[in-house]
Scaffold this motif. Structure first.
Motif, mmCIF file in Angstrom:
data_model
loop_
_atom_site.group_PDB
_atom_site.id
_atom_site.type_symbol
_atom_site.label_atom_id
_atom_site.label_comp_id
_atom_site.label_asym_id
_atom_site.label_seq_id
_atom_site.Cartn_x
_atom_site.Cartn_y
_atom_site.Cartn_z
ATOM 1 N N PRO A 34 23.308 22.160 48.184
ATOM 2 C CA PRO A 34 22.909 22.414 49.723
ATOM 3 C C PRO A 34 23.784 22.314 50.263
ATOM 4 C CG PRO A 34 21.029 21.999 47.730
ATOM 5 C CD PRO A 34 21.732 21.808 47.680
ATOM 6 N N PRO A 35 23.920 22.734 51.160
ATOM 7 C CA PRO A 35 24.561 22.121 52.527
ATOM 8 C C PRO A 35 24.718 20.912 53.358
ATOM 9 C CG PRO A 35 23.968 24.426 53.593
ATOM 10 C CD PRO A 35 23.338 23.987 52.252
ATOM 11 N N ASP A 36 22.852 20.709 52.963
ATOM 12 C CA ASP A 36 22.608 19.227 53.631
ATOM 13 C C ASP A 36 22.338 17.795 52.617
ATOM 14 O OD1 ASP A 36 20.750 20.784 52.789
ATOM 15 O OD2 ASP A 36 19.102 20.252 53.776
ATOM 16 N N GLN A 37 22.792 18.059 51.242
ATOM 17 C CA GLN A 37 22.169 17.560 50.192
ATOM 18 C C GLN A 37 24.470 17.120 49.880
ATOM 19 O OE1 GLN A 37 19.986 18.663 47.735
ATOM 20 N NE2 GLN A 37 18.725 19.790 49.056
ATOM 21 N N TYR A 38 23.911 15.583 49.345
ATOM 22 C CA TYR A 38 24.699 15.118 48.200
ATOM 23 C C TYR A 38 23.931 13.943 47.244
ATOM 24 C CZ TYR A 38 28.564 14.587 52.059
ATOM 25 O OH TYR A 38 29.384 15.093 52.974
ATOM 26 N N ALA A 39 24.705 13.994 46.339
ATOM 27 C CA ALA A 39 24.257 13.912 44.990
ATOM 28 C C ALA A 39 25.697 12.730 44.076
ATOM 29 C CB ALA A 39 23.481 14.897 44.124
#
Length: 395
Positions: A34-39
């Motif tokens: 999702p645009p607002d996530q990093y992992a």
């Protein structure tokens, strides 16, 4: 061995930051987060096996990194992913089987003490503006508090019926200390007993010692253990401990980069050793030199891959050392050192006097140097003839 300076430490920190941020940007594009996530995943190459260890390793790295607009964005993205991980992973699941296995896998991860401790430690280092940081920390603290064993300590699984495991206990205590939460005296006693016990695994002892030295009040005899462990250190072999534990009839492993933890112990107890102890300097130099290479900091048993969690720990270690590193001490003027300097100085003066004498003599100049020059030339000629005669006899 290269000189240790704050600038070199900062360069190493910057290299870790650059590697982690580049990886997070690439992984975000490839995996469709999702645009607002990093992992992050287990290694700095893809985000396969996305999980708590990798994502919290990335979070710890950026929490210790130089602030920037990208750092702010990525920290927020990592905490966003951690707070809404189940829904994000459900959208990313590719098959029905993946979706069916998702919730049991996440529930199992939530019970592993090491993952909860890693997350709390990383959140404690994260700036207060990080979205959902306080919410995440509160949830993790609740699970950890509820799982403390009544006699003291924690097990490998977050439940009170577990047997005390000292690696899990040290991990939780370190996280609680970093988050400025109280630590029960019984738990500190467990650390001290383990750190001092020769029968225990030495790498587990080092980890317990680190948790002990991070406490607000440290005893002198606790710090003296640092010297004991340094005495057995092989500074030229990079190793880690593969710590195996069992949970729900399955075997799991957690890696203990004990050499990095020992460097942190030195930083807490006697940071001057970074300038004066060749063993300490060799281990730190190895890490910094590895970061300067294309391969990066890797362990032989990892298949040549850079571990996300290890990079977070390495970042935390270098950050801690930079906080306490002072200038190198002035040279110690021992009699041997003075004699050595005097000897070289005498040779330099004598050589200069000889050269000047020969030059004056060759120019036909009068005076004390000119008269000495002839004698020097004659002595040099006799020495050369003696060497030549000796060579002829040997032939």
């Amino acid at each position: 061995m290269n000189q240790l300076t704050r600038e070199r430490l900062t360069a190493g920190i910057d290299r870790i930051q650059e590697a982690m941020q580049s990886f997070l940007e690439l992984a975000k594009q490839l995996e469709g987060l999702p645009p607002d996530q990093y992992a992050a995943g287990q290694f700095l190459k893809s985000i396969d096996q996305r999980g708590v260890y990798g994502t919290t390793g990335a979070l710890l790295t950026l929490a210790r990194a130089t602030p920037s607009a990208l750092t702010v964005t990525q920290i927020r993205g990592l905490t966003n992913h951690l707070i809404s991980r189940e829904s994000a992973e459900n959208r990313l699941a590719k098959t029905r089987g993946d979706k069916a296995a998702l919730k049991p896998r996440l529930d199992n991860e939530a019970r592993i003490t090491f993952k909860a401790a890693d997350l709390l430690y990383a959140l404690a280092a994260t700036p207060v503006w990080a979205e959902h940081g306080a919410e995440l920390a509160g949830e993790v603290i609740g699970r950890i508090d509820a799982a403390r064993i009544p006699v003291g300590g924690w097990g490998v699984e977050l439940k009170q019926t577990c047997t005390v495991d000292m690696v899990a206990t040290a991990s939780v205590i370190r996280a609680r200390t970093a988050a400025r939460l109280p630590v029960a005296p019984q738990d500190v006693d467990l650390l001290r007993i383990t750190a001092r016990s020769p029968q225990e695994n030495p790498h587990v002892r080092i980890y317990c010692l680190l948790a002990l030295l991070e406490q607000p009040f440290v005893r002198d005899d606790d710090g003296a253990l640092v010297e004991e462990f340094l005495a057995t250190l092989d500074p030229f072999t990079r190793t880690e401990e593969d710590y195996k534990f069992e949970m729900a009839r399955h075997h799991h492993w957690i890696h203990i980069p004990w050499q990095l933890y020992l460097l942190s112990c030195v930083a807490l107890w006697r940071p001057g050793l970074f300038h004066t102890d060749v063993r300490v300097r060799a281990v730190l130099d190895d890490a910094l030199t590895a970061l300067e290479s294309r391969e990066g900091y890797i362990y032989p048993g990892r298949g040549g891959e850079r571990s996300t969690r290890t990079y977070g720990i390495l970042m935390d270690t270098l950050w801690r050392i930079r906080q306490v590193l002072g200038p190198p001490p002035p040279p110690v003027w021992t009699p041997r050192r003075v004699l050595k300097i005097a000897s070289w100085s005498g040779l330099a003066v004598g050589g200069g006097f000889t050269a000047a004498s020969l030059w004056w003599w060759a120019q036909g100049e009068e005076g004390p140097l000119g008269s000495v020059g002839g004698n020097v030339a004659a002595a040099a000629l006799l020495a050369a003839l003696s060497l030549l005669l000796g060579w002829v006899k040997k032939r």
